[in-house]
Structure formats: structure tokens, C-alpha cells
Design a protein around this motif. Structure first.
Motif, PDB file in Angstrom:
ATOM      1  N   PHE A   3       5.707   5.591 -16.293  1.00 33.39           N
ATOM      2  CA  PHE A   3       5.103   4.456 -16.654  1.00 33.39           C
ATOM      3  C   PHE A   3       5.314   3.923 -17.835  1.00 33.39           C
ATOM      4  CE2 PHE A   3       2.212   7.317 -14.341  1.00 33.39           C
ATOM      5  CZ  PHE A   3       1.759   6.678 -13.244  1.00 33.39           C
ATOM      6  N   GLY A   4       5.523   2.563 -17.831  1.00 32.61           N
ATOM      7  CA  GLY A   4       5.778   1.637 -19.084  1.00 32.61           C
ATOM      8  C   GLY A   4       7.471   1.355 -18.830  1.00 32.61           C
ATOM      9  N   SER A   5       8.415   1.750 -17.579  1.00 37.35           N
ATOM     10  CA  SER A   5       9.439   1.665 -17.533  1.00 37.35           C
ATOM     11  C   SER A   5       9.461   0.192 -16.573  1.00 37.35           C
ATOM     12  CB  SER A   5      10.071   2.596 -16.528  1.00 37.35           C
ATOM     13  OG  SER A   5       9.402   2.608 -15.117  1.00 37.35           O
ATOM     14  N   GLY A   6      10.907  -0.312 -16.580  1.00 32.70           N
ATOM     15  CA  GLY A   6      11.107  -1.332 -15.920  1.00 32.70           C
ATOM     16  C   GLY A   6      10.608  -1.506 -14.553  1.00 32.70           C
ATOM     17  N   SER A   7      11.013  -0.358 -13.801  1.00 36.96           N
ATOM     18  CA  SER A   7      10.715   0.007 -12.448  1.00 36.96           C
ATOM     19  C   SER A   7       9.133   0.118 -12.202  1.00 36.96           C
ATOM     20  CB  SER A   7      11.360   1.360 -12.096  1.00 36.96           C
ATOM     21  OG  SER A   7      10.841   2.406 -12.781  1.00 36.96           O
ATOM     22  N   HIS A   8       8.412   0.408 -13.224  1.00 35.17           N
ATOM     23  CA  HIS A   8       6.981   0.455 -13.070  1.00 35.17           C
ATOM     24  C   HIS A   8       6.538  -0.967 -13.308  1.00 35.17           C
ATOM     25  CE1 HIS A   8       2.990   1.157 -15.382  1.00 35.17           C
ATOM     26  NE2 HIS A   8       2.848   1.123 -14.080  1.00 35.17           N
ATOM     27  N   LEU A   9       6.840  -1.582 -14.185  1.00 36.18           N
ATOM     28  CA  LEU A   9       6.369  -3.159 -14.760  1.00 36.18           C
ATOM     29  C   LEU A   9       6.830  -4.122 -13.504  1.00 36.18           C
ATOM     30  CD1 LEU A   9       6.791  -3.329 -18.388  1.00 36.18           C
ATOM     31  CD2 LEU A   9       4.992  -2.572 -17.214  1.00 36.18           C
ATOM     32  N   MET A  10       8.279  -3.864 -12.992  1.00 37.99           N
ATOM     33  CA  MET A  10       8.586  -4.805 -11.852  1.00 37.99           C
ATOM     34  C   MET A  10       7.985  -4.764 -10.698  1.00 37.99           C
ATOM     35  SD  MET A  10      10.535  -7.022 -13.542  1.00 37.99           S
ATOM     36  CE  MET A  10      10.760  -7.891 -11.874  1.00 37.99           C
ATOM     37  N   ALA A  11       7.326  -3.277 -10.659  1.00 35.91           N
ATOM     38  CA  ALA A  11       6.410  -3.113  -9.211  1.00 35.91           C
ATOM     39  C   ALA A  11       5.349  -4.088  -9.173  1.00 35.91           C
ATOM     40  CB  ALA A  11       6.147  -1.637  -9.249  1.00 35.91           C
ATOM     41  N   TYR A  12       4.940  -4.292 -10.269  1.00 37.04           N
ATOM     42  CA  TYR A  12       3.522  -5.094 -10.319  1.00 37.04           C
ATOM     43  C   TYR A  12       3.998  -6.464 -10.101  1.00 37.04           C
ATOM     44  CZ  TYR A  12       0.349  -1.652 -12.209  1.00 37.04           C
ATOM     45  OH  TYR A  12      -0.544  -0.389 -12.214  1.00 37.04           O
ATOM     46  N   LEU A  13       4.933  -7.017 -10.873  1.00 35.04           N
ATOM     47  CA  LEU A  13       5.349  -8.631 -10.525  1.00 35.04           C
ATOM     48  C   LEU A  13       5.799  -8.653  -9.149  1.00 35.04           C
ATOM     49  CD1 LEU A  13       5.771  -8.385 -13.855  1.00 35.04           C
ATOM     50  CD2 LEU A  13       7.595 -10.103 -13.497  1.00 35.04           C
ATOM     51  N   HIS A  14       6.582  -7.730  -8.611  1.00 38.64           N
ATOM     52  CA  HIS A  14       6.793  -7.920  -7.146  1.00 38.64           C
ATOM     53  C   HIS A  14       5.301  -8.021  -6.193  1.00 38.64           C
ATOM     54  CE1 HIS A  14       7.957  -5.782  -3.183  1.00 38.64           C
ATOM     55  NE2 HIS A  14       8.514  -6.983  -3.031  1.00 38.64           N
ATOM     56  N   ALA A  15       4.567  -6.919  -6.674  1.00 35.88           N
ATOM     57  CA  ALA A  15       3.272  -6.993  -5.668  1.00 35.88           C
ATOM     58  C   ALA A  15       2.639  -8.097  -5.954  1.00 35.88           C
ATOM     59  CB  ALA A  15       2.472  -5.841  -6.190  1.00 35.88           C
ATOM     60  N   GLN A  16       2.504  -8.711  -7.003  1.00 35.39           N
ATOM     61  CA  GLN A  16       1.718 -10.152  -7.141  1.00 35.39           C
ATOM     62  C   GLN A  16       2.481 -11.288  -6.410  1.00 35.39           C
ATOM     63  OE1 GLN A  16       1.949 -12.059 -11.126  1.00 35.39           O
ATOM     64  NE2 GLN A  16      -0.175 -11.783 -11.281  1.00 35.39           N
TER      65      GLN A  16
ATOM     66  N   GLY B 122       0.653  -1.145   0.034  1.00 34.49           N
ATOM     67  CA  GLY B 122      -0.036  -0.020   0.137  1.00 34.49           C
ATOM     68  C   GLY B 122       0.891   1.492   0.109  1.00 34.49           C
ATOM     69  N   ARG B 123       2.098   1.129   0.026  1.00 37.96           N
ATOM     70  CA  ARG B 123       2.928   2.323   0.114  1.00 37.96           C
ATOM     71  C   ARG B 123       3.329   2.722  -1.267  1.00 37.96           C
ATOM     72  NH1 ARG B 123       3.096   4.355   5.354  1.00 37.96           N
ATOM     73  NH2 ARG B 123       3.247   2.464   6.589  1.00 37.96           N
ATOM     74  N   THR B 124       3.794   4.007  -1.399  1.00 38.43           N
ATOM     75  CA  THR B 124       3.888   4.818  -2.762  1.00 38.43           C
ATOM     76  C   THR B 124       5.352   4.353  -3.532  1.00 38.43           C
ATOM     77  OG1 THR B 124       2.789   6.653  -2.084  1.00 38.43           O
ATOM     78  CG2 THR B 124       4.361   6.828  -3.918  1.00 38.43           C
ATOM     79  N   ILE B 125       5.219   3.921  -4.503  1.00 38.16           N
ATOM     80  CA  ILE B 125       6.206   3.551  -5.383  1.00 38.16           C
ATOM     81  C   ILE B 125       7.009   4.391  -6.217  1.00 38.16           C
ATOM     82  CG2 ILE B 125       7.071   1.523  -6.811  1.00 38.16           C
ATOM     83  CD1 ILE B 125       4.142   0.121  -6.114  1.00 38.16           C
ATOM     84  N   ALA B 126       8.244   4.541  -6.162  1.00 35.01           N
ATOM     85  CA  ALA B 126       9.072   5.447  -7.102  1.00 35.01           C
ATOM     86  C   ALA B 126       9.403   4.739  -8.310  1.00 35.01           C
ATOM     87  CB  ALA B 126      10.187   5.877  -6.536  1.00 35.01           C
ATOM     88  N   ILE B 127       8.944   5.393  -9.683  1.00 32.90           N
ATOM     89  CA  ILE B 127       9.025   4.642 -10.895  1.00 32.90           C
ATOM     90  C   ILE B 127       9.675   5.845 -11.811  1.00 32.90           C
ATOM     91  CG2 ILE B 127       7.389   3.001 -10.598  1.00 32.90           C
ATOM     92  CD1 ILE B 127       5.786   4.639 -12.569  1.00 32.90           C
ATOM     93  N   SER B 128      10.616   5.379 -12.743  1.00 31.81           N
ATOM     94  CA  SER B 128      10.983   6.426 -13.812  1.00 31.81           C
ATOM     95  C   SER B 128      10.083   6.939 -14.591  1.00 31.81           C
ATOM     96  CB  SER B 128      12.229   5.869 -14.365  1.00 31.81           C
ATOM     97  OG  SER B 128      11.916   4.603 -15.393  1.00 31.81           O
TER      98      SER B 128
END
Length: 283
Positions: free
Chosen positions: A113-126, A105-111
Motif C-alpha cells: 500500500f502506498g506504492s506506485g502499483s497501488h496508486l496507479m491502479a486507482y488512476l487506471h480504474a478512474q 472488480g478483479r483483484t489487483i496485485a500491488i507491491s
């Protein structure tokens, strides 16, 4: 001589490109490679491919697959790094977070939208069995932006390549609370379709040249020292990174592509499963 504009991140994975530029390998094959560094990562390179400001990108696999699904007129011509990417999960060193579980539920820093830091945040959360429909993001553009936002509390955690961020961990700016590895090859070479059509021979020569370098890259005398000095890393960290990294001259396999497409669909990040045949380019 054919000029090809190539984009890549300012990380140790791309040293073979710089060596080939510096030692004249590309020029000997009648190629003028103009390299552009993208601190903003995959999302920024996908945008540059779309607007034609670069011809080729050395880009994260999942990022370019998603962007091609959304209309990027480019194709993946080859895997560049066949090993998984090791993503560090970072928080500010002075934060109260000590474990990954505390980040729900915390805020995720991403470079971006569509970046690796964005997509991997989804994989990690899943993987953590969190609700991926309501993730909260803060765009920070690059590592420097991540430092600023984590330190001032505008964002809570940040996923980025483990060894690139290691100096920030060593300095006490970040604390790494976990690692997430990609379940597929991490970097591919993507080329704009227009360039493939007009300059197919030059692109083939470019790929052959870089493959000749990466094939023997680890055998270059003192390459670990060169990498450590050039990228301001500890020698033991570079040696660990080299031991778990391998370059590739293979095309992306259909089953690997399917795994990525299925995962992106599962996470509701794309809604087109039928574009896969347009993604890879066969010589």
C-alpha cells in the motif's frame, strides 16, 4: 568523506547512479554513496526514509507526495526523470482476460500500500470509470510475488513499469493488455529533512554529480548495449525506452505538484491539500 545512503529500484532508470559510483565521480566530490536496491519499490523506500535506514530515495513522484502528506519527514529536492512512466497492465498469459475492460472488480496485485502499483491502479480504474471506492488488492511485495500470484490466480492483474516487465511478456509469463502513462514527471529525489539540515552541502554535491552524469547519459557510447546487457532487456526495447525517457535537473513545479495533490485528493487517497509548501526544498 560524507556517507549518504541512497535507495532506488533495480531498474534501468538508475544506471547513472551506478556509473557514478563505479567510476569514482562521487568519491571525487568527497562522497561515499552507499546504494541499496529496493525491489519492493516506492512503498518500501518511503518506509526506509521514515525509519532512517536510508537518507535519500529515488522514488516515484506520486508515492512520495502521498507519503509526505501522511507525515514522512522528507522533502523532494529535485525531479530525477522528467518523462512520464509507462505502466504496463499485466495479466497471467494463461488467463482468460484479453482486454482492460474485463478487469473491473478483479483483484489487483500491488507491491504494498502506498506504492506506485497501488496508486496507479486507482488512476487506471478512474480512467476506466470504475468504482474506485471498492478496489480489491493483494500485496505481493515485488515482481516475483506478482508472477506467483497472477499465475496461481490469487490476483488478476498487475501494474508495473512497461519495459521492466517486458521480458516476462516475451517469455509468456505475463500478457500486457494495456498501458497507462503517468500525467507528471515519474521519478524525484527525496531526502530526509534531518539529512538536509545536517548535510546540505554534501546533498548539493551529490545532486550536482548525478546531474552531470544524466545530462550526457544518452551520449555515452553504446549506452543502449550496456543497458540491454545489464538489465537483461532486448536491445530494441531499450532503444525505444531511451527515445521516450529524459532525465531532469529541475525542481518539481508548483503546478505539477498541485496536479498530483488534486488527483490524490480526488481519489480519496489523501485528505490534506495544504502541505504542498513543505514538500519541495529550495536551495
Amino acid at each position: 568523506m560524507t556517507t549518504i545512503k541512497v535507495g532506488g529500484v533495480p531498474e534501468h532508470f538508475n544506471l547513472p547512479w551506478h556509473l557514478c559510483i563505479e567510476d569514482g565521480s562521487f568519491q571525487r566530490n568527497n562522497l561515499n554513496i552507499e546504494w541499496e536496491t529496493f525491489p519492493g519499490g516506492t512503498g518500501a523506500m518511503c518506509k526506509a526514509l521514515r525509519d532512517g535506514s536510508i537518507d535519500v530515495a529515488i522514488v516515484l513522484t506520486e508515492g512520495i507526495v502521498k507519503d509526505i502528506a501522511e507525515g514522512n519527514p522528507s522533502k523532494i529536492v529535485q525531479v530525477y526523470v522528467g518523462s512520464p512512466l509507462s505502466w504496463g497492465i499485466h495479466v497471467a498469459a494463461n488467463s482468460s482476460f484479453k482486454r482492460e475492460e474485463q478487469l473491473e472488480g478483479r483483484t489487483i496485485a500491488i507491491s504494498r500500500f502506498g506504492s506506485g502499483s497501488h496508486l496507479m491502479a486507482y488512476l487506471h480504474a478512474q480512467d476506466q470509470e470504475w468504482d474506485t471506492d471498492h478496489l480489491d488488492f493483494q500485496i505481493v511485495n515485488n515482481i516475483n510475488g506478482a508472477v506467483e500470484n497472477l499465475v496461481n490466480g490469487s490476483a488478476d492483474y498487475f501494474l508495473w513499469e512497461q519495459f521492466t516487465t517486458k521480458p516476462l511478456v516475451d517469455k509468456g509469463t505475463f500478457r500486457r493488455v494495456g498501458i497507462k502513462n503517468t500525467p507528471w514527471p515519474c521519478f524525484v529525489i527525496a531526502v530526509r529533512e534531518e539529512v538536509l539540515e545536517k548535510e546540505s552541502i554534501a546533498i548539493k554535491n551529490m545532486i550536482d554529480t548525478i546531474n552531470n552524469c544524466t545530462q550526457d547519459f544518452k551520449n555515452i557510447p553504446s549506452i543502449d548495449v550496456t543497458l540491454a546487457n545489464r538489465y537483461e532487456q532486448q536491445l530494441e526495447d531499450i532503444q525505444q525506452w531511451l527515445s521516450q525517457t529524459w532525465w531532469s535537473d529541475n525542481q518539481l513545479k508548483k503546478n505539477e505538484l498541485k496536479k498530483i495533490v488534486d488527483k490524490l485528493n480526488d481519489l480519496k487517497l489523501i485528505d490534506n491539500k495544504n502541505y504542498a509548501t513543505k514538500t519541495t526544498f529550495l536551495w
